[in-house]
Enzyme design. Structure first.
Site, PDB file in Angstrom:
ATOM      1  N   ASP A 112      19.741-103.441  12.833  1.00  0.00           N
ATOM      2  CA  ASP A 112      20.315-104.515  13.884  1.00  0.00           C
ATOM      3  C   ASP A 112      19.873-104.634  15.026  1.00  0.00           C
ATOM      4  O   ASP A 112      19.385-104.140  16.229  1.00  0.00           O
ATOM      5  CB  ASP A 112      21.798-103.494  14.348  1.00  0.00           C
ATOM      6  CG  ASP A 112      23.424-104.338  14.860  1.00  0.00           C
ATOM      7  OD1 ASP A 112      22.724-105.725  14.688  1.00  0.00           O
ATOM      8  OD2 ASP A 112      24.161-103.983  14.831  1.00  0.00           O
ATOM      9  N   ASP A 113      19.481-106.207  15.191  1.00  0.00           N
ATOM     10  CA  ASP A 113      18.842-106.605  16.137  1.00  0.00           C
ATOM     11  C   ASP A 113      17.360-106.230  16.058  1.00  0.00           C
ATOM     12  O   ASP A 113      17.190-106.167  17.552  1.00  0.00           O
ATOM     13  CB  ASP A 113      19.813-106.848  17.686  1.00  0.00           C
ATOM     14  CG  ASP A 113      20.968-107.359  17.249  1.00  0.00           C
ATOM     15  OD1 ASP A 113      21.346-107.248  16.941  1.00  0.00           O
ATOM     16  OD2 ASP A 113      21.322-107.013  18.517  1.00  0.00           O
ATOM     17  N   ASP A 157      19.147-107.747  10.905  1.00  0.00           N
ATOM     18  CA  ASP A 157      20.145-108.587  10.813  1.00  0.00           C
ATOM     19  C   ASP A 157      20.021-109.784  11.097  1.00  0.00           C
ATOM     20  O   ASP A 157      20.187-111.065  10.995  1.00  0.00           O
ATOM     21  CB  ASP A 157      21.568-108.337  10.822  1.00  0.00           C
ATOM     22  CG  ASP A 157      22.155-108.049  11.735  1.00  0.00           C
ATOM     23  OD1 ASP A 157      20.574-107.635  13.103  1.00  0.00           O
ATOM     24  OD2 ASP A 157      23.078-106.986  12.120  1.00  0.00           O
ATOM     25  N   HIS A 176      31.135-105.135   9.977  1.00  0.00           N
ATOM     26  CA  HIS A 176      31.545-106.408  10.244  1.00  0.00           C
ATOM     27  C   HIS A 176      31.723-107.231  10.224  1.00  0.00           C
ATOM     28  O   HIS A 176      31.048-108.080  10.826  1.00  0.00           O
ATOM     29  CB  HIS A 176      29.558-106.190  11.277  1.00  0.00           C
ATOM     30  CG  HIS A 176      29.609-107.145  12.768  1.00  0.00           C
ATOM     31  ND1 HIS A 176      28.746-107.136  13.944  1.00  0.00           N
ATOM     32  CD2 HIS A 176      31.693-107.024  13.352  1.00  0.00           C
ATOM     33  CE1 HIS A 176      29.183-107.591  14.856  1.00  0.00           C
ATOM     34  NE2 HIS A 176      30.731-107.984  15.029  1.00  0.00           N
ATOM     35  N   CYS A 201      24.843-110.873  14.105  1.00  0.00           N
ATOM     36  CA  CYS A 201      24.855-109.894  12.935  1.00  0.00           C
ATOM     37  C   CYS A 201      26.251-110.564  11.702  1.00  0.00           C
ATOM     38  O   CYS A 201      25.800-110.539  10.724  1.00  0.00           O
ATOM     39  CB  CYS A 201      25.707-108.499  13.900  1.00  0.00           C
ATOM     40  SG  CYS A 201      24.881-108.029  14.968  1.00  0.00           S
TER      41      CYS A 201
END
Ligand SMILES: *[C@@H]1O[C@H](CO)[C@@H](O)[C@H](O)[C@H]1NC(C)=O
Ligand SMILES: *[C@@H]1O[C@H](CO)[C@@H](O)[C@H](O)[C@H]1NC(C)=O
Ligand SMILES: *[C@@H]1O[C@H](CO)[C@@H](O)[C@H](O)[C@H]1NC(C)=O
Ligand SMILES: *[C@@H]1O[C@H](CO)[C@@H](O)[C@H](O)[C@H]1NC(C)=O
Length: 577
Positions: free
Chosen positions: A31-32, A341, A132, A71
């Site tokens: 993530d990120d 992502d 998410h 995301c």
């Protein structure tokens, strides 16, 4: 008789070998995480030996692109192989990702997903970690957007996300900050007195009944109070963990999530091996999205603060999963894919990571830093060690690639945007299967990549640019760049670069003096027209009203306290950061 025995024997051998032949899939999604944060992509101070090892034993993809710079839409595109705008998952403006759990939005049920494809072919499927992509539609517990509706047999993790308000040590959460801004001018005491006076007057002049009065005032008060409760209790209401349909932790303890997911992954792999069933496992980390709360064994171990610690924690977890595959004898026939992502959130400063040499970051769909993802793939049966793919590929390609491996037909009733990249990974092909890739920011088309079928150029035309803060490639004053309006610049004529020879986009192709400019832009504009023509009107999951939290969609464990913890014994993992 002998023949019969031989026949039976052959059948068994064939069946077994056929079973063995079906490859397994393991997808790791960070993530990120920026492309500059991984060892094999040039970082020499963060230790990611396990990601690097996947690259060494398989392939490194240096131009692998996310379909969106945040995301929710990026993950939707990965699972469906299609641009988010095709199914209403592209927001018009902020927010571009879901920020609350109690909203009715989510991935539409009409989409066909990767795990669904595998499940239909007899695979065991599991999602560990972040989802998410929505949860409920009409009431808490209907789970109409739950991972199990999209092909995952097992779900253990976060229906929403880390971040937002999940940090237990935060002095003031983002929600509380917004609440303060919103409600500062809203003098609650004076408003309530006025409402009270109006109600009394209505009652006095007998305009309404007590019952109506009660309903009206309840409604009025919920209108003011619900958003306030939602904003100031973000941690409890959104930082939630589930196992299948059950809420198991609320608010969650970030620090133990990665070790717990790792334990679940080991268990899932062992069970699949015991059952001798092929599997598809997605391990979707909270790392390295803020709030950064790595497990205690990883704290202070890296050279880049909590950010580096979180990257190394994730790499450790990947190592445990890879070692488990090895121990179970599954390495050779497992397709392993690691990606992020979207790019690092540079506006967060040191906690946002690095996008290497590339400009921009999270939130910027047209900037390389927002969408060029650190990606490695391993599948010893088909991919030679040390392969490097420099051609443009997309996360949407994994769906058709998996379909090809499973010999499954692609859905015929919809446009698929991904392409099979197995020939590229295996070395049978050396050019990108894409002629064009469209780079979106929310629902706005910002840039287009054009890979002419001959030659070694990758054109990138920017129709929209971000108004970066001077001297940076981010929008620090806004915390994230916007996709439209006064915070962007509409380029007419569009800016053109060749990202093959100029990946940092420093050498503008001249509109006036380069004879290639008009030819290339002409081709790109025609492609945009065709692409836009292929879009259809769909329900928008990002409508403004969708973002007002609904109390009746709020999940809660241990009602009415909404408070529960999962107890897990992590000692079997023998963690030593
Ligand atoms: C999270 O779990 C760890 C390990 O069990 C514990 O030490 C810590 O106090 C917990 N944090 C919170 C906020 O509950
Ligand atoms: C490695 O990552 C850290 C943390 O994001 C960053 O500060 C550093 O500049 C990176 N190093 C390189 C060589 O990119
Ligand atoms: C592209 O190909 C041409 C001719 O084959 C070659 O001269 C040139 O160096 C190549 N450019 C790059 C960036 O690889
Ligand atoms: C945790 O599991 C280990 C074995 O893996 C065991 O020795 C230990 O007693 C357990 N701890 C607790 C608190 O149950």
């Amino acid at each position: 008789m002998a023949r019969l025995v031989l026949f039976a024997f052959l059948t068994v051998v064939l069946t077994l070998s056929r079973g063995d032949d079906r490859p397994n899939f393991v997808f790791f999604v960070a993530d990120d995480l920026g492309i500059g944060d991984v060892g094999c992509f040039g970082n020499d101070t963060i230790r990611t030996p396990n990601i690097d090892s996947i690259a060494a034993k398989g392939a490194k993809l240096t131009q692998h692109l996310a379909a969106a710079p945040v995301c929710t839409p990026s993950r939707a595109a990965f699972l469906t192989g299609r641009y988010p705008i095709r199914y209403g998952m592209a927001g018009r403006d902020l927010p571009m990702a879901f920020v609350q759990l109690a909203i009715p939005s989510g991935l539409p049920r009409s989409e066909v997903t990767l795990p669904q494809l595998a499940k239909d072919h007899g695979y065991q499927t599991a999602l560990l970690g972040k989802w998410h992509l929505g949860l409920n539609c009409a009431w808490a517990g209907d789970h109409c957007h739950h991972p199990s509706d999209f092909g995952f047999d097992y779900f253990y993790g976060l229906p929403l996300s880390n971040g937002l308000d999940c940090d237990p040590e935060a002095k003031q959460t983002i929600g509380q900050y917004i609440a303060r801004l919103l409600y500062r001018h809203l003098r609650l005491w004076e408003i309530s007195t006025s409402i009270f006076v109006v109600i009394l007057a209505l009652k006095y002049f007998k305009y309404i009944q007590w019952k109506t009065l009660f309903l009206l005032s309840t409604f009025g008060w919920s209108l003011v109070a619900c958003p306030y409760v939602a904003l100031t209790n973000g941690r409890r209401l959104n930082c939630v963990m589930m196992r299948d349909d059950d809420i198991i932790e609320m608010p969650f303890n970030i620090s133990t999530i990665t070790p717990r997911m790792t334990l679940e992954a080991v268990r899932f792999l062992q069970e699949s091996k015991t059952k001798n069933e092929p599997f598809l496992l997605e391990v979707s980390y909270w790392n390295v999205h803020t709030a950064l709360v790595p497990y205690k064994e990883f704290r202070g171990k890296s050279r880049h603060g909590l950010y580096g610690d979180s990257v190394e924690e994730m790499d450790w977890s990947i190592g445990v999963v890879m070692a488990t595959l090895e121990r179970l004898g599954l390495t050779d026939n497992t397709f392993v894919y690691f990606t992020s992502d979207n790019g690092g959130h540079i506006e967060t400063g040191e906690e946002g990571g690095s996008n290497g040499i590339y400009k921009g970051g999270k939130g910027q769909g047209g900037s390389e830093g927002g969408i060029r993802m650190p990606t490695v793939v391993q599948w010893p049966r088909k991919i030679k060690p040390g392969t490097v793919v420099t051609e443009a590929t997309s996360q949407m390609d994994i769906f058709p690639t998996v379909a090809d491996i499973l010999k499954a037909p692609l859905p015929q009733d919809r446009v698929m945007d991904g392409r099979n990249i197995l020939p590229l990974l295996g070395g049978a092909l050396v050019t990108s299967p894409h002629e064009f890739l469209f780079h979106y920011c929310g629902g706005h088309l910002h840039a287009v990549r054009y890979m002419p079928r001959e030659g070694n150029v990758t054109w990138k035309a920017h129709f929209v640019s971000y108004n970066w803060d001077p001297g940076t490639t981010g929008c620090f004053s806004l915390r994230i760049c916007r996709c439209a309006g006064q915070e962007v610049t509409y380029n007419d004529p569009p800016l053109l670069y060749d990202v093959t020879s100029d990946p940092t986009e420093d050498r503008l192709i001249s509109v006036g003096s380069d004879p290639r400019y008009p030819i290339v832009i002409d081709v790109i504009k025609k492609a945009v027209e065709e692409h836009v023509d292929s879009l259809t009107e769909v329900e928008n999951q990002f409508g403004v009203s969708n973002f007002i939290p609904r109390p009746w969609l709020q999940e809660c464990c241990n009602f009415p306290f909404c408070d529960c913890q999962e107890n897990v014994n992590l000692s079997s993992l023998r963690i030593n950061g």
